[in-house]
Design a protein around this motif. Sequence first.
Motif, PDB file in Angstrom:
ATOM      1  N   VAL A  80      46.735  28.631  37.028  1.00  0.00           N
ATOM      2  CA  VAL A  80      45.337  28.943  36.809  1.00  0.00           C
ATOM      3  C   VAL A  80      44.339  27.942  36.384  1.00  0.00           C
ATOM      4  N   LEU A  81      44.969  26.987  35.501  1.00  0.00           N
ATOM      5  CA  LEU A  81      44.165  25.933  35.344  1.00  0.00           C
ATOM      6  C   LEU A  81      43.705  24.840  36.486  1.00  0.00           C
ATOM      7  N   SER A  82      44.647  24.898  37.426  1.00  0.00           N
ATOM      8  CA  SER A  82      44.265  24.040  38.784  1.00  0.00           C
ATOM      9  C   SER A  82      43.220  24.745  39.364  1.00  0.00           C
ATOM     10  N   LEU A  83      43.446  26.018  39.658  1.00  0.00           N
ATOM     11  CA  LEU A  83      42.499  26.783  40.303  1.00  0.00           C
ATOM     12  C   LEU A  83      40.979  26.751  39.496  1.00  0.00           C
ATOM     13  N   ALA A  84      41.121  26.869  38.202  1.00  0.00           N
ATOM     14  CA  ALA A  84      39.652  26.733  37.617  1.00  0.00           C
ATOM     15  C   ALA A  84      39.079  25.522  37.725  1.00  0.00           C
ATOM     16  N   SER A  85      39.969  24.457  37.921  1.00  0.00           N
ATOM     17  CA  SER A  85      39.139  23.031  37.863  1.00  0.00           C
ATOM     18  C   SER A  85      38.446  22.898  39.312  1.00  0.00           C
ATOM     19  N   LEU A  86      39.343  23.565  40.351  1.00  0.00           N
ATOM     20  CA  LEU A  86      38.895  23.474  41.980  1.00  0.00           C
ATOM     21  C   LEU A  86      37.578  24.361  41.844  1.00  0.00           C
ATOM     22  N   ALA A  87      37.565  25.385  41.173  1.00  0.00           N
ATOM     23  CA  ALA A  87      36.504  26.478  41.078  1.00  0.00           C
ATOM     24  C   ALA A  87      35.358  25.654  40.420  1.00  0.00           C
ATOM     25  N   ALA A  88      35.491  25.064  39.483  1.00  0.00           N
ATOM     26  CA  ALA A  88      34.260  24.513  38.637  1.00  0.00           C
ATOM     27  C   ALA A  88      33.633  23.302  39.533  1.00  0.00           C
ATOM     28  N   VAL A  89      34.394  22.762  40.154  1.00  0.00           N
ATOM     29  CA  VAL A  89      33.992  21.756  41.159  1.00  0.00           C
ATOM     30  C   VAL A  89      32.987  22.284  42.117  1.00  0.00           C
ATOM     31  N   ALA A  90      33.477  23.640  42.535  1.00  0.00           N
ATOM     32  CA  ALA A  90      32.818  24.120  43.700  1.00  0.00           C
ATOM     33  C   ALA A  90      31.411  24.466  43.219  1.00  0.00           C
ATOM     34  N   LEU A  91      31.760  25.289  42.096  1.00  0.00           N
ATOM     35  CA  LEU A  91      30.380  25.749  41.468  1.00  0.00           C
ATOM     36  C   LEU A  91      29.330  24.773  41.147  1.00  0.00           C
ATOM     37  N   THR A  92      29.796  23.719  40.568  1.00  0.00           N
ATOM     38  CA  THR A  92      29.080  22.564  40.432  1.00  0.00           C
ATOM     39  C   THR A  92      28.269  22.034  41.540  1.00  0.00           C
ATOM     40  N   ASN A  93      28.983  22.012  42.573  1.00  0.00           N
ATOM     41  CA  ASN A  93      28.427  21.447  43.971  1.00  0.00           C
ATOM     42  C   ASN A  93      27.442  22.273  44.298  1.00  0.00           C
ATOM     43  N   LYS A  94      27.681  23.637  44.287  1.00  0.00           N
ATOM     44  CA  LYS A  94      26.758  24.647  44.995  1.00  0.00           C
ATOM     45  C   LYS A  94      25.588  24.566  43.818  1.00  0.00           C
ATOM     46  N   GLN A  95      25.727  24.452  42.772  1.00  0.00           N
ATOM     47  CA  GLN A  95      24.606  24.575  41.836  1.00  0.00           C
ATOM     48  C   GLN A  95      23.599  23.355  42.140  1.00  0.00           C
ATOM     49  N   LEU A  96      24.471  21.952  42.364  1.00  0.00           N
ATOM     50  CA  LEU A  96      23.558  21.019  42.439  1.00  0.00           C
ATOM     51  C   LEU A  96      22.699  21.026  43.980  1.00  0.00           C
ATOM     52  N   ILE A  97      23.194  21.644  44.953  1.00  0.00           N
ATOM     53  CA  ILE A  97      22.875  22.061  46.134  1.00  0.00           C
ATOM     54  C   ILE A  97      21.489  22.746  45.709  1.00  0.00           C
ATOM     55  N   LEU A  98      21.897  23.782  45.354  1.00  0.00           N
ATOM     56  CA  LEU A  98      20.887  24.713  45.024  1.00  0.00           C
ATOM     57  C   LEU A  98      19.516  23.989  44.321  1.00  0.00           C
ATOM     58  N   ASP A  99      19.952  23.318  43.229  1.00  0.00           N
ATOM     59  CA  ASP A  99      18.842  22.418  42.514  1.00  0.00           C
ATOM     60  C   ASP A  99      18.052  21.609  43.260  1.00  0.00           C
ATOM     61  N   MET A 100      18.937  20.909  44.414  1.00  0.00           N
ATOM     62  CA  MET A 100      18.113  19.964  45.389  1.00  0.00           C
ATOM     63  C   MET A 100      17.103  20.837  46.078  1.00  0.00           C
ATOM     64  N   GLU A 101      17.830  22.113  46.683  1.00  0.00           N
ATOM     65  CA  GLU A 101      16.984  23.105  47.380  1.00  0.00           C
ATOM     66  C   GLU A 101      15.655  23.368  47.015  1.00  0.00           C
ATOM     67  N   ILE A 102      15.790  24.043  45.737  1.00  0.00           N
ATOM     68  CA  ILE A 102      14.684  24.101  45.015  1.00  0.00           C
ATOM     69  C   ILE A 102      13.828  23.146  44.538  1.00  0.00           C
ATOM     70  N   LEU A 103      14.233  21.908  44.104  1.00  0.00           N
ATOM     71  CA  LEU A 103      13.347  20.708  44.095  1.00  0.00           C
ATOM     72  C   LEU A 103      12.645  20.261  45.512  1.00  0.00           C
ATOM     73  N   PHE A 104      13.423  20.365  46.447  1.00  0.00           N
ATOM     74  CA  PHE A 104      12.757  20.073  47.589  1.00  0.00           C
ATOM     75  C   PHE A 104      11.631  20.935  48.068  1.00  0.00           C
ATOM     76  N   GLN A 105      11.812  22.200  47.741  1.00  0.00           N
ATOM     77  CA  GLN A 105      10.908  23.315  48.167  1.00  0.00           C
ATOM     78  C   GLN A 105       9.718  23.211  47.125  1.00  0.00           C
ATOM     79  N   SER A 106      10.134  22.754  46.068  1.00  0.00           N
ATOM     80  CA  SER A 106       8.915  22.746  44.961  1.00  0.00           C
ATOM     81  C   SER A 106       7.930  21.467  45.336  1.00  0.00           C
ATOM     82  N   LEU A 107       8.821  20.391  46.047  1.00  0.00           N
ATOM     83  CA  LEU A 107       7.994  19.287  46.367  1.00  0.00           C
ATOM     84  C   LEU A 107       6.953  19.687  47.629  1.00  0.00           C
ATOM     85  N   ALA A 108       7.613  20.408  48.388  1.00  0.00           N
ATOM     86  CA  ALA A 108       6.893  20.977  49.678  1.00  0.00           C
ATOM     87  C   ALA A 108       5.651  21.582  49.247  1.00  0.00           C
ATOM     88  N   LYS A 109       5.716  22.410  48.294  1.00  0.00           N
ATOM     89  CA  LYS A 109       4.870  23.452  47.617  1.00  0.00           C
ATOM     90  C   LYS A 109       3.693  22.326  47.091  1.00  0.00           C
TER      91      LYS A 109
END
Length: 527
Positions: A176-205
């Motif tokens: 479960v610990l291995s799985l949790a660290s895999l999951a955490a990295v995936a969630l972080t990546n997702k969040q970073l992508i989302l943050d960048m997406e929001i940042l870019f959209q805000s920049l466009a606006k």
Amino acid sequence: MSKLNDADALKQLLALSYRLSTEKNTTKLLEDILMSAKALTHADGGTIYSVTDKNELKFETLVNDSLKLHMGGTSDTPINFDCIPIYIEGQANKDALVALAAATHETINIEDAYQAKEHNTSAARAMDKKTGYRTQSVLTVPLENHEGDINGVLQLINAQSDELVVPFDQKNTDLVLSLASLAAVALTNKQLILDMEILFQSLAKLIAQAIDEKSPYTGGHCRRVPELTMMLADAVNKVNIGPLSDFNLDNDEKHTLSVAGWLHDCGKIATPEYIMDKSTKLETVFDRIELVSAKFEIVNKQFEIEALKFPDKKAEVVQKQTQLMEDKAFLERINIGGEFLPQDDVERVAQIANEYKIERNGELEPVLTSTEVRYLQIQKGTLSDEERNVINHHIDITILLLESLPFPKHLRNVPEYAGGHHEKMDGSGYPRGLTKDQMSLPARMMAIADIFEALSAGDRPYKEAKKLSECMKIMGFMSLDQHIDKDLFNVFIHEKVYLQYADKFMNKKQIDLIDETKIPGFSPLIS
Ligand SMILES: [Fe+2]
Ligand SMILES: [Fe+2]
């Protein structure tokens, strides 16, 4: 239930890590993590939480096989439990195991919740009282990424072996610990992508807002065009009759179209304000009519001197002065550029230029320079051909700027969607003279939105606000003339996009009754 062997466990981990990298929906991703951990450990139940920006744990998915529960996540049953604060008054919240695990970054493995002395498990017991469940073994794992940030907590209940509830053993805990660290990295990546997406959209606006702010002549254009484009896109998605019934934009394409909408006129950043805001023919950085008027005053003074020098010519001079003032008033009037300038008036400008001379440095010069004559002779509006080209050039700059951006794959169509809004379906538009077949449907949507916004705007200083019916009539003729896409225009009418837009953005007094059957070129959609 048989124990998972190492090979199966590895397979499950690999399968999950693949899903982690491909699943786009975070809710589904979290549920996947929970389900995989539950399967790996043969747990009877479990819950997964995300961390909110207020540092609270939010229930994402809750499952329990014995209680036949599946709440939140992909289920139809929403979870209405309150979020759990990770800290209370700056201290780790010890009343909830999940909060404690998040605060301390530590895994908590409890063999029997009813015997646990070190931890407060009263919440679990209170819940058991309501459901008749017996919580025994509990494994609580924080999802900690490579940077030490906690982005979720996973809790598993009642590991099972041969139909008995057993503690979570070391091997399962490690899995479960291995799985949790895999999951955490995936969630972080997702969040970073989302943050960048929001940042870019805000920049466009931000760019759109800057252009709208730059000139009252653009008004709210850059803000309204994307909204109207999306209204039309939604209508096209919705319509299930007519030639566009099968066309559907998915979420990624809609996102691309929205970004393109916000950036569609970004090239106007480079358009000089004195041209964008030009309100009279002679205006540059200032209105040169003042200079012309001053020169006429000089001519008038010359006439006065003439009258003084030659008293017998006084009557004649007064007549010339009257004519001079009439000519000056004429120039001031036509400088506004409100109406079309007839050919006779074009010639009168030239005559006036030749008629009066002023003395400068001992030489006589025409009262109007050749540039002043040329600008005053503009027949339509206030812009010369060169200035019109500078204005139109904004689209070349838009394309140039957008094509220079390294858009990621899902946004790669932004330049095409944004760059086609001055093209016409028959190829007579600019800058590329594209025809309907050479343009994507979203680019054609943007062209309609761009024109309709400009026609219907009530906030431009250079024109009166048009009635809705007038705008629809003009659009109808554009559809007949193949300037705009006829099929899209029919959806625009059929789905009443014009009304939805009018209610949101037009002044009440502009909105009159529309008889759709009278709109030129409209053919009702039939299945
Ligand atoms: Fe434009
Ligand atoms: Fe525009």
